[in-house]
Design an enzyme around this catalytic site. Structure first.
Site, short mmCIF file in Angstrom:
data_model
loop_
_atom_site.label_atom_id
_atom_site.label_comp_id
_atom_site.label_asym_id
_atom_site.label_seq_id
_atom_site.Cartn_x
_atom_site.Cartn_y
_atom_site.Cartn_z
N HIS A 359 0.83 -1.20 0.00
CA HIS A 359 0.00 0.00 0.00
C HIS A 359 0.86 1.25 0.00
O HIS A 359 0.51 2.27 -0.61
CB HIS A 359 -0.94 -0.01 1.21
CG HIS A 359 -2.02 1.02 1.15
ND1 HIS A 359 -1.91 2.25 1.76
CD2 HIS A 359 -3.23 1.00 0.54
CE1 HIS A 359 -3.02 2.94 1.55
NE2 HIS A 359 -3.83 2.22 0.81
N CYS A 360 2.00 1.19 0.67
CA CYS A 360 2.88 2.35 0.80
C CYS A 360 3.54 2.75 -0.52
O CYS A 360 3.96 3.90 -0.67
CB CYS A 360 3.97 2.08 1.83
SG CYS A 360 3.39 1.57 3.45
N ILE A 361 3.70 1.81 -1.45
CA ILE A 361 4.42 2.11 -2.69
C ILE A 361 3.48 2.35 -3.86
O ILE A 361 3.94 2.52 -4.99
CB ILE A 361 5.41 0.98 -3.04
CG1 ILE A 361 4.70 -0.33 -3.35
CG2 ILE A 361 6.44 0.80 -1.92
CD1 ILE A 361 5.63 -1.43 -3.89
#
Length: 371
Positions: A359-361
Site C-alpha cells: 500500500h505504501c508504494i
C-alpha cells in the site's frame, strides 16, 4: 518530454465539492516510484526492484500502472517491468509513492484533482528518515502535471499513508502520526482536524491511537487499519497478549467499536492477524550502505509487518506475502472480504525491509464518477 507542472489552485477541495473516494472504488491507473537509495535498500536496491516489479506487474493485469524512475534507472526498470507498465522519468529521493504522490479527489461532476501534501521525510529535522527530500516533495506536482489535473498545495505536512477514507465522508487517522510534533508542531488537534476536513472532504475523522510497533512513519494508519468498503474495516491483530502490538490493536478495536462513521453506521471490524513478529537478519542489515542523516538498518530490529498493507486493484487485491506460517490465513480472510476480486500474493519482504509495504508504494488514480 516533461509534463508541465501546473500552479496550485486557491481554495480547498471540500469548499469546491471534492472528496477522497474509497480506494475500493474503480481506478483509472496506479502510480509507483522506483527504489534506488543504497542507504535504504540492500544490495544496491536490486532485491527491492524485483519486488516492486512483481507488484507493478500484478496490478497491471487489472489497471494501468505508471512507474516514475530516476533518469539513470530508466533502462533497468523497463527491462523488468511488463509491457502493461509505463515508465516515466521523474526524479525522486525514495520510492514511497503513497506518501510523496498526490492524493486524488473527485467531485460529482466527473472532475478529478490532486492534493499536494507538504512532505518532510516523515519528520524533517525531528527524526526524518533522510536529510534531503526536495525531489520527493515535488513528486505530487509532477504527477498531477502528467495526469493533466489541477492540484491543491496543502498548507500542512501530511502523507497519503497517514489517512484512509471510506469515500462517504469518514477518515481514519492515528494520533501517533498526526499529533507528532515532527509534522505540524504549531497546529492543535482541532486545527489539524479542520484542515483534514477542508482538504479531504471528510465529515467525520475517527482518531485511532498508536500504529504498528516500530513503524518508522510514526504509526501510519494504512499499516494498522483500512476500509474494505463503507462501514467495514480490517485491523491488524495479534492474539499474543505479551506482544506490544496487542494493546495497540486492542485500543484501536475499542475506539472503532465505540465510534460511528459519517453516515451514522457502527463499524464492522475484521481482524487480520499480523505476520511474525519479523526481524531484520544480519545479512539484510549488512547489505545496506549507511550514510549520515539516514535511518540505519540494524540486525534484530523488529519490522512493522502487516497484512493490512495491501492494494485493492479493480478486480484483484495485491497482498504482501511475509510469513509462511500466516500468509495463507491472510489470503483466505481477504478473499472472504473481497468475494468479487482475485487475491494475488506477492513476496514482499524486500519492500518491508525498506520501511513499508505494498500500500505504501502505490497511489491509485480514481476513476472520476460519471452521473
Amino acid at each position: 518530454m516533461t509534463a508541465p507542472v501546473l500552479g496550485p489552485r486557491s481554495g480547498t477541495p471540500a469548499a469546491e465539492g471534492f472528496r477522497i473516494p474509497g480506494e475500493f472504488e474503480p481506478h483509472d491507473a496506479c502510480w509507483m516510484a522506483w527504489p534506488a537509495r543504497p542507504d535504504n535498500w540492500r544490495a544496491d536496491a536490486e532485491p527491492a526492484r524485483a519486488a516492486f516489479a512483481a507488484v507493478a506487474n500484478a496490478i497491471a493485469v487489472s489497471e494501468p500502472v505508471v512507474v516514475a524512475v530516476n533518469p539513470a534507472d530508466t533502462d533497468g526498470a523497463r527491462a523488468v517491468l511488463g509491457e502493461r507498465v509505463s515508465v516515466i522519468t521523474i526524479p525522486s529521493d525514495d520510492a514511497w509513492m503513497r506518501d510523496i504522490g498526490p492524493t486524488f479527489v473527485v467531485d460529482d461532476r466527473g472532475e478529478r484533482r490532486g492534493i499536494d501534501w507538504r512532505f518532510n521525510a516523515w519528520g524533517g529535522e525531528r527524526g526524518g528518515l533522510y536529510a534531503s527530500w526536495a525531489q520527493d516533495d515535488a513528486m505530487a506536482a509532477a504527477v498531477c502535471g502528467y495526469e493533466g489535473v489541477d492540484r491543491y498545495r496543502a498548507p500542512f505536512v501530511l502523507e497519503g499513508g497517514a489517512i484512509h477514507a471510506d469515500g462517504e465522508g469518514t477518515l481514519l487517522v492515528t494520533e501517533e502520526c498526526l499529533l507528532n510534533p515532527n509534522r505540524n508542531p504549531d497546529l492543535s488537534r482541532a486545527e489539524i482536524e479542520t484542515l483534514l476536513r477542508d482538504y479531504t472532504g471528510a465529515e467525520r475523522v475517527v482518531w485511532l491511537g498508536l500504529g504498528v510497533v516500530n513503524d518508522e512513519t510514526d504509526g501510519h494508519v494504512d499499516n494498522l487499519c483500512c476500509f474494505m468498503r463503507p462501514g467495514v474495516v480490517a485491523l491488524t491483530w495479534t492474539d499474543d497478549r505479551t506482544d506490544p502490538q496487542y494493546e495497540r490493536s486492542l485500543d484501536a478495536r475499542h475506539r472503532l467499536e465505540g465510534a460511528t462513521d459519517a453516515r451514522g453506521r457502527q463499524f464492522e471490524v475484521h481482524l487480520l492477524h499480523q505476520p511474525g513478529p519479523l526481524t531484520v537478519t544480519d545479512q539484510e542489515a549488512a547489505g545496506v550502505q549507511p550514510v549520515p542523516g539516514t535511518q540505519p538498518r540494524v540486525a534484530g530490529e523488529r519490522l512493522a509487518a502487516s497484512y493490512v498493507n495491501f492494494y485493492p486493484a479493480n478486480d484483484r487485491v495485491i497482498v504482501p506475502l511475509l510469513d509462511r506460517a500466516r500468509d495463507d490465513a491472510a489470503v483466505t480472510a481477504l478473499a472472504a472480504l473481497f468475494p468479487d476480486r482475485e487475491i494475488v500474493g506477492v513476496e514482499a519482504r524486500e519492500i518491508l525491509l525498506g520501511g513499508g509495504n505494498i500500500h505504501c508504494i502505490t497511489q491509485p488514480v480514481p476513476a472520476a464518477p460519471v452521473h
